[in-house]
Design an enzyme around this catalytic site. Structure first.
Site, PDB file in Angstrom:
ATOM      1  CE1 TYR A  27      -3.538   2.650   0.646  1.00  0.00           C
ATOM      2  CE2 TYR A  27      -2.357   3.157   2.673  1.00  0.00           C
ATOM      3  CZ  TYR A  27      -3.329   3.467   1.749  1.00  0.00           C
ATOM      4  OH  TYR A  27      -4.093   4.584   1.921  1.00  0.00           O
ATOM      5  CD  GLU A  49      -7.837   6.985   5.117  1.00  0.00           C
ATOM      6  OE1 GLU A  49      -7.820   6.831   6.358  1.00  0.00           O
ATOM      7  OE2 GLU A  49      -6.865   6.698   4.394  1.00  0.00           O
ATOM      8  CD1 TRP A  57      -3.611   1.422   5.995  1.00  0.00           C
ATOM      9  CD2 TRP A  57      -5.686   2.210   6.217  1.00  0.00           C
ATOM     10  NE1 TRP A  57      -4.094   1.725   4.741  1.00  0.00           N
ATOM     11  CE2 TRP A  57      -5.362   2.204   4.857  1.00  0.00           C
ATOM     12  CE3 TRP A  57      -6.948   2.655   6.607  1.00  0.00           C
ATOM     13  CZ2 TRP A  57      -6.247   2.637   3.870  1.00  0.00           C
ATOM     14  CZ3 TRP A  57      -7.827   3.082   5.625  1.00  0.00           C
ATOM     15  CH2 TRP A  57      -7.468   3.064   4.276  1.00  0.00           C
TER      16      TRP A  57
END
Length: 198
Positions: A27, A49, A57
């Site tokens: 990522y 988000e 995350w």
């Protein structure tokens, strides 16, 4: 928003938060901080988000492919017509974030996006004047969690009916979608993202 990992886990030439985790590394190297201007891709980033609030995350990255499939590729047109039946099914699916408020916000945000007069991408990029902000942080501790731009974005989105779009979520989105370049200056991706933002 990304969080700091230990110095021992830091990958050479990368931001500290990669933590040696393959999901994070991919990522970080391929998406985070790369300027994204396409409205549908930006909608997905903002949705992710919002889903991440209060979670790691890594949890979002691990569930992302399944959520893309279940949430119709984060297509706002299809999400806008989804309803209570879809939410009840999603709440039974361990492959998504099973939080009623976040799922309801996903649908509300799709509807709010479709009501906007201006293109979504242009609207979001207006908060940085259409050009990525090039920060030069040397340590993760220097990186803010909110900025005046993220607060202005959050306020403007809320006025348009968006939910789960507070200033911290908006700043994490701005980092992710490359509206700001928050790669540390010692990270190889800093120069790469700066060049893409010109």
């Amino acid at each position: 928003m990304v969080t700091a990992g230990s110095k021992q886990d830091k990958e050479p030439g990368r931001c500290d938060w990669c933590e040696g985790d393959p999901l994070y590394i991919r990522y970080h190297d391929e998406e985070w901080g790369v300027p994204e201007r396409e409205s549908l891709a930006l909608f997905e980033r903002l949705a992710l988000e919002g889903m991440q609030a209060g979670l790691s995350w890594r949890t979002i990255l691990a569930k992302r492919a399944h959520m893309q499939s279940v949430f119709y590729g984060f297509d706002p047109v299809r999400l806008a017509v989804a309803g209570a039946w879809d939410i009840e099914n999603w709440l039974k699916d361990s492959g998504v974030i099973r939080h009623r408020g976040k799922l309801e916000a996903l649908l509300a945000n799709a509807r709010a996006m479709l009501k906007m007069q201006e293109p979504f991408g242009e609207f979001l990029w207006s908060f940085v004047g259409g050009t990525p902000i090039q920060n030069r942080w040397r340590a993760l501790s220097e990186v803010p969690s909110t900025t005046p731009a993220s607060r202005a974005m959050a306020d403007a989105l809320k006025r348009r009916g968006f939910r789960f779009v507070g200033p911290t979520i908006c700043y994490a989105f701005m980092q992710s979608a490359g509206l700001v370049n928050d790669h540390l200056v010692g990270c190889a991706a800093h120069a790469r993202c700066a060049a893409l933002g010109r």
